[in-house]
Design a protein around this motif. Structure first.
Motif, PDB file in Angstrom:
ATOM      1  N   TRP A 127      15.811   2.050  -0.602  1.00 47.45           N
ATOM      2  CA  TRP A 127      14.774   2.803  -1.313  1.00 47.45           C
ATOM      3  C   TRP A 127      13.527   2.950  -0.455  1.00 47.45           C
ATOM      4  O   TRP A 127      12.918   4.019  -0.390  1.00 47.45           O
ATOM      5  N   PHE A 128      13.151   1.862   0.235  1.00 49.89           N
ATOM      6  CA  PHE A 128      11.954   1.908   1.063  1.00 49.89           C
ATOM      7  C   PHE A 128      12.123   2.903   2.212  1.00 49.89           C
ATOM      8  O   PHE A 128      11.203   3.652   2.539  1.00 49.89           O
ATOM      9  N   GLY A 129      13.302   2.940   2.829  1.00 44.10           N
ATOM     10  CA  GLY A 129      13.543   3.923   3.887  1.00 44.10           C
ATOM     11  C   GLY A 129      13.405   5.339   3.368  1.00 44.10           C
ATOM     12  O   GLY A 129      12.846   6.221   4.043  1.00 44.10           O
ATOM     13  N   ASP A 130      13.928   5.606   2.148  1.00 40.39           N
ATOM     14  CA  ASP A 130      13.762   6.930   1.534  1.00 40.39           C
ATOM     15  C   ASP A 130      12.297   7.242   1.296  1.00 40.39           C
ATOM     16  O   ASP A 130      11.834   8.368   1.512  1.00 40.39           O
ATOM     17  N   LEU A 131      11.548   6.239   0.814  1.00 41.68           N
ATOM     18  CA  LEU A 131      10.121   6.445   0.566  1.00 41.68           C
ATOM     19  C   LEU A 131       9.394   6.830   1.843  1.00 41.68           C
ATOM     20  O   LEU A 131       8.580   7.765   1.866  1.00 41.68           O
ATOM     21  N   VAL A 132       9.678   6.118   2.930  1.00 44.24           N
ATOM     22  CA  VAL A 132       9.010   6.395   4.207  1.00 44.24           C
ATOM     23  C   VAL A 132       9.329   7.812   4.684  1.00 44.24           C
ATOM     24  O   VAL A 132       8.443   8.549   5.120  1.00 44.24           O
ATOM     25  N   ARG A 133      10.593   8.217   4.587  1.00 44.48           N
ATOM     26  CA  ARG A 133      10.952   9.581   5.003  1.00 44.48           C
ATOM     27  C   ARG A 133      10.306  10.631   4.108  1.00 44.48           C
ATOM     28  O   ARG A 133       9.844  11.674   4.589  1.00 44.48           O
ATOM     29  N   ASP A 134      10.263  10.363   2.803  1.00 43.40           N
ATOM     30  CA  ASP A 134       9.653  11.316   1.882  1.00 43.40           C
ATOM     31  C   ASP A 134       8.154  11.465   2.140  1.00 43.40           C
ATOM     32  O   ASP A 134       7.616  12.578   2.155  1.00 43.40           O
TER      33      ASP A 134
ATOM     34  N   ARG B 283       0.820  -1.208   0.000  1.00 44.82           N
ATOM     35  CA  ARG B 283       0.000   0.000   0.000  1.00 44.82           C
ATOM     36  C   ARG B 283       0.856   1.261   0.000  1.00 44.82           C
ATOM     37  O   ARG B 283       0.587   2.202  -0.759  1.00 44.82           O
ATOM     38  N   LEU B 284       1.878   1.314   0.832  1.00 49.12           N
ATOM     39  CA  LEU B 284       2.730   2.499   0.866  1.00 49.12           C
ATOM     40  C   LEU B 284       3.415   2.728  -0.478  1.00 49.12           C
ATOM     41  O   LEU B 284       3.534   3.863  -0.947  1.00 49.12           O
ATOM     42  N   VAL B 285       3.880   1.653  -1.103  1.00 47.11           N
ATOM     43  CA  VAL B 285       4.537   1.785  -2.401  1.00 47.11           C
ATOM     44  C   VAL B 285       3.570   2.330  -3.440  1.00 47.11           C
ATOM     45  O   VAL B 285       3.930   3.182  -4.252  1.00 47.11           O
ATOM     46  N   SER B 286       2.313   1.876  -3.414  1.00 45.43           N
ATOM     47  CA  SER B 286       1.344   2.287  -4.431  1.00 45.43           C
ATOM     48  C   SER B 286       0.793   3.687  -4.188  1.00 45.43           C
ATOM     49  O   SER B 286       0.256   4.304  -5.099  1.00 45.43           O
ATOM     50  N   ARG B 287       0.930   4.212  -2.956  1.00 45.78           N
ATOM     51  CA  ARG B 287       0.310   5.488  -2.630  1.00 45.78           C
ATOM     52  C   ARG B 287       1.336   6.547  -2.221  1.00 45.78           C
ATOM     53  O   ARG B 287       0.995   7.550  -1.595  1.00 45.78           O
ATOM     54  N   ASN B 288       2.594   6.363  -2.616  1.00 45.12           N
ATOM     55  CA  ASN B 288       3.629   7.279  -2.140  1.00 45.12           C
ATOM     56  C   ASN B 288       3.531   8.662  -2.749  1.00 45.12           C
ATOM     57  O   ASN B 288       4.144   9.597  -2.247  1.00 45.12           O
ATOM     58  N   SER B 289       2.750   8.847  -3.834  1.00 44.75           N
ATOM     59  CA  SER B 289       2.628  10.168  -4.444  1.00 44.75           C
ATOM     60  C   SER B 289       1.499  10.991  -3.850  1.00 44.75           C
ATOM     61  O   SER B 289       1.306  12.146  -4.227  1.00 44.75           O
ATOM     62  N   ARG B 290       0.730  10.431  -2.926  1.00 44.80           N
ATOM     63  CA  ARG B 290      -0.392  11.170  -2.326  1.00 44.80           C
ATOM     64  C   ARG B 290       0.113  12.349  -1.510  1.00 44.80           C
ATOM     65  O   ARG B 290       1.128  12.265  -0.832  1.00 44.80           O
TER      66      ARG B 290
ATOM     67  N   PRO C  84      13.054  18.805  -7.149  1.00 45.60           N
ATOM     68  CA  PRO C  84      12.982  17.550  -6.393  1.00 45.60           C
ATOM     69  C   PRO C  84      14.158  17.403  -5.448  1.00 45.60           C
ATOM     70  O   PRO C  84      15.271  17.761  -5.776  1.00 45.60           O
ATOM     71  N   LYS C  85      13.862  16.923  -4.234  1.00 50.11           N
ATOM     72  CA  LYS C  85      14.921  16.671  -3.275  1.00 50.11           C
ATOM     73  C   LYS C  85      15.620  15.357  -3.615  1.00 50.11           C
ATOM     74  O   LYS C  85      15.187  14.598  -4.473  1.00 50.11           O
ATOM     75  N   LYS C  86      16.715  15.115  -2.922  1.00 49.78           N
ATOM     76  CA  LYS C  86      17.494  13.910  -3.190  1.00 49.78           C
ATOM     77  C   LYS C  86      16.635  12.668  -3.057  1.00 49.78           C
ATOM     78  O   LYS C  86      16.683  11.762  -3.889  1.00 49.78           O
ATOM     79  N   SER C  87      15.813  12.611  -1.966  1.00 49.90           N
ATOM     80  CA  SER C  87      14.983  11.432  -1.771  1.00 49.90           C
ATOM     81  C   SER C  87      13.955  11.297  -2.880  1.00 49.90           C
ATOM     82  O   SER C  87      13.629  10.195  -3.323  1.00 49.90           O
ATOM     83  N   ALA C  88      13.425  12.444  -3.369  1.00 48.23           N
ATOM     84  CA  ALA C  88      12.447  12.395  -4.443  1.00 48.23           C
ATOM     85  C   ALA C  88      13.096  11.881  -5.728  1.00 48.23           C
ATOM     86  O   ALA C  88      12.483  11.142  -6.496  1.00 48.23           O
ATOM     87  N   ARG C  89      14.363  12.283  -5.977  1.00 49.28           N
ATOM     88  CA  ARG C  89      15.057  11.782  -7.162  1.00 49.28           C
ATOM     89  C   ARG C  89      15.260  10.279  -7.047  1.00 49.28           C
ATOM     90  O   ARG C  89      15.136   9.544  -8.024  1.00 49.28           O
ATOM     91  N   ARG C  90      15.563   9.834  -5.829  1.00 44.07           N
ATOM     92  CA  ARG C  90      15.746   8.390  -5.653  1.00 44.07           C
ATOM     93  C   ARG C  90      14.431   7.651  -5.860  1.00 44.07           C
ATOM     94  O   ARG C  90      14.389   6.584  -6.469  1.00 44.07           O
ATOM     95  N   LEU C  91      13.332   8.242  -5.353  1.00 42.60           N
ATOM     96  CA  LEU C  91      12.034   7.603  -5.517  1.00 42.60           C
ATOM     97  C   LEU C  91      11.638   7.539  -6.984  1.00 42.60           C
ATOM     98  O   LEU C  91      10.909   6.648  -7.408  1.00 42.60           O
ATOM     99  N   ALA C  92      12.122   8.506  -7.782  1.00 40.08           N
ATOM    100  CA  ALA C  92      11.812   8.496  -9.204  1.00 40.08           C
ATOM    101  C   ALA C  92      12.419   7.288  -9.900  1.00 40.08           C
ATOM    102  O   ALA C  92      12.022   6.928 -11.004  1.00 40.08           O
ATOM    103  N   ALA C  93      13.390   6.660  -9.259  1.00 41.91           N
ATOM    104  CA  ALA C  93      14.018   5.476  -9.830  1.00 41.91           C
ATOM    105  C   ALA C  93      13.263   4.207  -9.473  1.00 41.91           C
ATOM    106  O   ALA C  93      13.792   3.110  -9.570  1.00 41.91           O
TER     107      ALA C  93
END
Length: 424
Positions: free
Chosen positions: A60-67, A11-18, A110-119
Motif C-alpha cells: 500500500w505504501f509503495g502505491d501511495l508513493v507512486r500516486d 507525514r506522507l500518509v497524512s498528506r497523501n491527498s494534497r 480513479p486509477k487503480k492505485s487511487a482505488r487501493r489508496l481508498a482502502a
C-alpha cells in the motif's frame, strides 16, 4: 545482506491527498522513493500511533508513493489548478486582468492505485512491528512524533540506530513567525534529538550551526551531524522548449504564505511599484498555500486596488507548471526573514533564473550569486526589482545539489551501501 530500515511515513500518509507538496513533503517523498528502490534495504514503513510505532502495509505504501509522485509531478498531474487562467492573466491587457480564483478539480475516474489508496482504513489498521534487532535503522525525515522521547527510547532499548533529519530551528530562534506554543513543541523535539538520536541530518551548514548553538545553550553535545543539501527535482534541470513571452514582465515567489516569508513587505513594495510605474508595473505571482498569519497578505490582496490586478495568488501548482512559471519570470523573489534551506531559490538558480533574495545566512550559503538585499531594506528591494524589469539579467544554469548526491552522502554516513535501482 539487507539492512532493516524503519522509515517514519507518518507525514506522507497524512498528506497523501494534497495536490502539491511543501518543501518538507518533497523531502519525505524523495526519502521514500530512495528507500523503496534500495536493494540493500529491507524497508518497513511505520507511522506513529499512541506514542509508539505501528507498521504500514508496504505494498500500500509503495502505491501511495507512486500516486503522490504522479500527482505532484506536473507532467503527469491529475489536476493542475489555474494553469490556463494564470497564463491568460499574464498576457491580457491590464484593464482586463482580474484576480485569479480557486477552481475545483474535474471529476476523473480513479486509477487503480487511487482505488487501493481508498482502502486506507483497512490497510492502516494497527500492525505489530516485526522483531527488531541491533543493526536496524530508524529514519525520520519530518520531525513527526518527536514531541516526547517514547519512540526513540523504545527503539534505542531494542538496539535500533535512530537518525532524524532536522529542517530548521525556526520555531525556537524566531517564535514570532510561528503559532503560539510551537516554540515549546519544537524545543521538546530538539531535546529528544539531543537525548536519543544517534545522528542528525541537516539540510544546510546554517541549520547545523543553529543546532550546535542550541545544544551549547542547553549544556549538551549534539549527536553526529551530517550536512547534506537537499536535491532539486529533475524537472527544474530543464527549460520548456518554447515559452510565449508575457505581455508584461512578472516576478515569482514560491512558498507558503506565512509571516516569515515577508510577503506583506513585498506587497508594500509592489504597491510602490504600481505608484511609480503605472501600467508598466510588473506582475507578481505568489505560488503557495496559506499558512500561519497570512491575514496581512490577504488584506493587501483584497483591499488594495493598486495591486489587485498586478498580484496573483495560486496554490496546488504541479512541478511542470511551476518550472514554466520560473522559466518566464524576470526573477524569483525570496524576501524571507529566515529559512532553513530555501529550495525554490536553489531550483531557480538551477534553471539560470535570476534570484533576488534576502541577505540572510542560508541564502549566502545556497544562492551566493543571487542579488542579496537586507530583508527590511525597502529601497534596496525596489531598486533591485526595477533593475530586473529594465535590464533582465541573462544567467547560465548553475550547478545545484541532486538527490543522488544527497543520498550518496547520507547513505555513506549511515552505512547503507548500494545505489537505488529505480528511483523516480
Amino acid at each position: 545482506m539487507t539492512r532493516p530500515v524503519l522509515f517514519d511515513a507518518s507525514r506522507l500518509v497524512s498528506r497523501n491527498s494534497r495536490s502539491a507538496p511543501t518543501g518538507i513533503d518533497r523531502v519525505c517523498l524523495a526519502y521514500a522513493e530512495w528507500l523503496l528502490a534500495m536493494p540493500s534495504v529491507d524497508l518497513i514503513p511505520v507511522r506513529g500511533r499512541r506514542g509508539g510505532l505501528v507498521a504500514v502495509d508496504r505494498i500500500w505504501f509503495g502505491d501511495l508513493v507512486r500516486d503522490v509522485r504522479e500527482r505532484w509531478n506536473g507532467d503527469r498531474a491529475v489536476y493542475r489548478p489555474q494553469d490556463h487562467a494564470l497564463d491568460l492573466a499574464l498576457r491580457m491587457p491590464l484593464d482586463q486582468r482580474v484576480a485569479l480564483r480557486e477552481e475545483s478539480p474535474p471529476d476523473t475516474p480513479p486509477k487503480k492505485s487511487a482505488r487501493r489508496l481508498a482502502a486506507a482504513p483497512r490497510l492502516l489498521a494497527s500492525r505489530r512491528l516485526p522483531p527488531l534487532s541491533a543493526g536496524a535503522l530508524y529514519l525520520n525525515a519530518a520531525h513527526t512524533g518527536l514531541e516526547d522521547d517514547s519512540i526513540l527510547t523504545t527503539l534505542g532499548d531494542a538496539g535500533v540506530e535512530r537518525v532524524v533529519l532536522l529542517h530548521d530551528l525556526i520555531p525556537i530562534t524566531h517564535p514570532e513567525y510561528c503559532r503560539p506554543g510551537d516554540d515549546q513543541k519544537h524545543r521538546r523535539r530538539l531535546n529528544t534529538i539531543l537525548n536519543h538520536a544517534d545522528a542528525v541530518i541537516v539540510n544546510s551548514r546554517y541549520t547545523g550551526d543553529e543546532l550546535r548553538r542550541f545544544a551549547a545553550a542547553e549544556n549538551r553535545r549534539p549527536p553526529r551531524t551530517i550536512v547534506a543539501h537537499l536535491g532539486v527535482e529533475d524537472v527544474f534541470r530543464q527549460r520548456p522548449a518554447s515559452t510565449t513571452a508575457p505581455t508584461l514582465p512578472y516576478f515569482l515567489h514560491v512558498g507558503t504564505v506565512e509571516g516569515r516569508k515577508n510577503l506583506a513587505f513585498l506587497l508594500t513594495i509592489w504597491s510602490r511599484l504600481a505608484e511609480v510605474m503605472g501600467e508598466a508595473a510588473p506582475q507578481l505571482v505568489l505560488v503557495g498555500s496559506h499558512g500561519w498569519e497570512s491575514e496581512a497578505v490577504l488584506d493587501h490582496l483584497e483591499r488594495s486596488p493598486r495591486i489587485q490586478k498586478l498580484v496573483h495568488h495560486v496554490a496546488g501548482v504541479g512541478d511542470d507548471t511551476l518550472m514554466q512559471l520560473m522559466a518566464g519570470a524576470r526573477a524569483l523573489l525570496a524576501p524571507s526573514s529566515v529559512e532553513g534551506f530555501d529550495l525554490p531559490a536553489v531550483e531557480a538558480r538551477t534553471m539560470g533564473v535570476p534570484v533576488i533574495a534576502s541577505d540572510i545566512p542560508v541564502h549566502r550559503e545556497v544562492a551566493p550569486d543571487a542579488v542579496l538585499v537586507d530583508p527590511i531594506d525597502g529601497l534596496g528591494w525596489l531598486r533591485a526589482i526595477q533593475a530586473a524589469v529594465d535590464a533582465p539579467a541573462a544567467q547560465a544554469a548553475r550547478f545545484s545539489p541532486t538527490w543522488d548526491g544527497h543520498f550518496a552522502v547520507v547513505g555513506a554516513a549511515l552505512d547503507l551501501p548500494g545505489r537505488a535501482t529505480d528511483r523516480a
